[in-house]
Design an enzyme around this catalytic site. Structure first.
Site, short mmCIF file in Angstrom:
data_model
loop_
_atom_site.label_atom_id
_atom_site.label_comp_id
_atom_site.label_asym_id
_atom_site.label_seq_id
_atom_site.Cartn_x
_atom_site.Cartn_y
_atom_site.Cartn_z
N GLU A 147 5.29 -1.90 8.13
CA GLU A 147 3.74 -1.80 8.88
C GLU A 147 2.77 -2.99 8.33
O GLU A 147 2.74 -3.32 7.22
CB GLU A 147 3.36 -0.64 8.62
CG GLU A 147 2.01 -0.39 9.25
CD GLU A 147 1.43 1.30 8.80
OE1 GLU A 147 0.21 0.99 8.90
OE2 GLU A 147 2.29 1.97 8.68
N ASP A 168 -0.57 -1.90 12.84
CA ASP A 168 -1.67 -0.74 12.50
C ASP A 168 -2.93 -1.73 12.82
O ASP A 168 -3.63 -1.51 13.90
CB ASP A 168 -1.50 -0.25 11.31
CG ASP A 168 -2.76 0.60 10.78
OD1 ASP A 168 -3.44 1.00 11.69
OD2 ASP A 168 -2.77 0.87 9.63
N GLN A 181 0.84 -1.13 0.03
CA GLN A 181 0.23 0.16 0.12
C GLN A 181 0.85 1.28 0.11
O GLN A 181 0.44 2.19 -0.54
CB GLN A 181 -0.71 0.03 1.23
CG GLN A 181 -2.00 1.12 1.40
CD GLN A 181 -2.90 0.74 2.35
OE1 GLN A 181 -4.00 0.04 1.85
NE2 GLN A 181 -2.84 1.37 3.31
N LYS A 211 -3.54 5.88 15.55
CA LYS A 211 -4.42 6.99 14.80
C LYS A 211 -5.29 6.95 15.86
O LYS A 211 -6.50 6.09 16.18
CB LYS A 211 -4.78 5.79 13.48
CG LYS A 211 -3.96 5.54 12.39
CD LYS A 211 -4.82 4.46 11.43
CE LYS A 211 -3.51 4.37 10.07
NZ LYS A 211 -4.17 3.28 9.37
N LYS A 243 3.50 9.60 10.08
CA LYS A 243 3.06 9.21 8.60
C LYS A 243 1.94 10.25 8.47
O LYS A 243 0.88 10.05 9.08
CB LYS A 243 2.70 7.73 8.67
CG LYS A 243 3.78 6.89 8.40
CD LYS A 243 2.55 5.46 8.14
CE LYS A 243 1.61 5.43 7.45
NZ LYS A 243 1.44 4.10 7.26
N ARG A 274 -4.94 9.53 8.24
CA ARG A 274 -5.86 8.47 7.45
C ARG A 274 -5.97 8.76 5.95
O ARG A 274 -5.60 9.93 5.76
CB ARG A 274 -7.18 8.53 8.10
CG ARG A 274 -7.31 7.98 9.36
CD ARG A 274 -6.62 6.72 9.99
NE ARG A 274 -7.08 5.37 8.99
CZ ARG A 274 -7.57 4.60 9.92
NH1 ARG A 274 -8.39 4.71 10.84
NH2 ARG A 274 -8.19 3.44 9.05
N GLU A 316 -3.12 9.70 -1.05
CA GLU A 316 -2.11 10.29 0.17
C GLU A 316 -1.12 11.23 -0.36
O GLU A 316 0.10 11.46 0.32
CB GLU A 316 -1.58 9.02 1.00
CG GLU A 316 -2.50 8.54 1.89
CD GLU A 316 -2.12 7.44 2.96
OE1 GLU A 316 -0.94 7.19 2.84
OE2 GLU A 316 -3.09 6.85 3.69
#
Length: 426
Positions: A283, A310, A163, A335, A386, A364, A205
């Site tokens: 991750e 995560d 990802q 998060k 991040k 996110r 992102e």
């Protein structure tokens, strides 16, 4: 401090064009603040519940009017007249009011919006920046930015399974220098993609989303871009991955690069990548419920690389405690909307740090202009953040806030740099 006089909420849009919740808090001393709630694309099964309307005739069922109503009709009256400085009491009041294990009655998006807006109001009322209000006088460490410059997986419509492919400017002396290195490498990557006839379209992102032959090809591109920008891979800029393996896990197997494979295969695959590239953080390399796989993965790679949970931990102190007891992974991604209140987030960070796990503050994929996580990263001395590529204003907003904090701290500011990754040897 000042008591809460009024709480309001509205439906706004996030960076993917989906509705989200924004909350405003007014204190009796006139202090007024607002906070907006992010939303994820690859979500862990154990995350707190994000309440959506489910009305297919409006925003494709993704409206948040129910969550807005929960804030205005139930949460607001329940916390009115409480001292904004009593964050733990306010969050506990909301959790009790909701009454469910995963905050599904009122919605974690409703609770979080209020929780963050209250914290901001308390900070403003005390005439303190948020990072100082939450972290105290010793909060002075700027995090290493983990710049997601190639997007794959559920963040892009391409053949790349992993990802996120990230740049980590660990060798810089200051946050601002590290960010500059990342930005210059990002632009070098864009030039390389153009020369190779590859897409420079952006994913959720802000990273590029080229259609590549393999995941390794993405790492090769990053190595080439680092060199083209005039930096040394490993010494100055290291690499990181967010695999998000739960997204390609089904019926006990992983569909990875066109093959059905098991956890042992993925462990060997990533061990080879760690040996071949300056890769310092991975991750979610396995599915969120593959505890046996994580046992093996951690045993094989835990001393060599940061293994971040995560979906595995979902910022939940109970899930994290289970992982610590079992000895799986060695880092937690934080998060705020995974757990739903600020105090629970701080509890998860505290547990991780006491247990020798590193912490990574994270955005996110569905973001807003809210910059709370930048302040939170400094407040808890996370050492890593991040928040996407240095593109798209909802991502850059967090980096810009960190630049402001660095300037505000002046000579007291310290950049985490290489010290944030104790397992990395270069």
């Amino acid at each position: 401090m000042a008591a809460i006089e009024a709480v309001n909420a509205r439906e706004i849009l996030d960076s993917r064009g989906n509705p989200t919740v924004e909350v405003e808090v007014l204190l009796e001393d006139g202090t007024f603040t607002r906070a907006a709630v992010p939303s994820g694309a690859s979500t862990g099964a154990f995350e707190a519940y994000e309440l959506r309307d489910g009305d297919a005739g409006r925003y494709l069922g993704k409206g948040v009017q129910k969550a807005v109503a929960a804030v205005v009709d139930e949460i607001g009256p329940a916390i009115q007249d409480l001292d904004a400085a009593d964050q733990r009491i306010i969050d506990a009041t909301m959790i009790e009011l909701d009454g469910t294990e995963n905050k599904s009655r009122l919605g974690a998006n409703a609770l979080l919006g209020v929780s963050l807006a209250v914290a901001k109001a308390a900070a403003d009322s005390a005439e303190l920046p948020l990072y100082r209000y939450l972290g105290g006088p010793n909060a002075h460490t700027l995090p290493v930015p983990m710049l997601n410059v190639i997007n794959g997986g559920s963040h892009a419509d391409t053949n790349v399974d992993i990802q996120e492919f990230m740049l980590l400017p660990v060798g810089a002396s200051t946050f601002s220098e590290g960010l500059r290195w990342g930005v210059e490498t990002y632009h070098a990557l864009k030039s390389l993609l153009k020369k190779k006839g590859l897409s420079t379209g952006l994913g959720d992102e802000g990273g590029f989303a080229p259609n590549l032959d393999s995941n390794r090809a993405a790492l090769d591109l990053l190595m080439e871009a680092i060199d083209a920008a005039g930096f040394t891979a490993g010494k100055q800029i290291a690499l990181g991955l967010d695999v998000a393996s739960s997204e390609f896990y089904s019926d006990g197997a992983y569909t990875f690069e066109g093959q059905k494979v098991d956890a042992a295969h993925l462990t060997a695959y990533f061990a080879d990548l760690v040996a071949s590239y300056p890769l310092i953080t991975i991750e979610d390399p396995l599915d969120e419920d593959d505890w046996a796989g994580y046992d093996h993965f951690t045993a094989e790679l835990g001393s060599k690389v940061q293994i971040v949970g995560d979906d595995l931990f979902v910022t939940n102190p109970k899930r994290l405690a289970d992982g610590i007891t079992r000895g799986v992974a060695n880092s937690i991604l934080v998060k705020v909307n995974q757990i739903g209140t600020l105090t629970e987030t701080l509890d998860a960070v505290s547990l991780a740090q006491r247990s020798g796990y590193t912490t990574v503050l994270s955005h996110r994929s569905g973001e807003t202009e809210d910059t709370t996580i930048a302040d939170l990263a400094v407040a808890v001395e996370a050492g890593q953040i991040k928040t996407g590529a240095p593109a798209r204003s909802e991502r850059v907003a967090k980096y810009n806030q960190l630049l402001r904090i660095e300037q505000d701290l002046g000579a007291a500011a310290v950049y985490a740099g290489r010290s944030a990754f104790p397992r990395f040897q270069a």
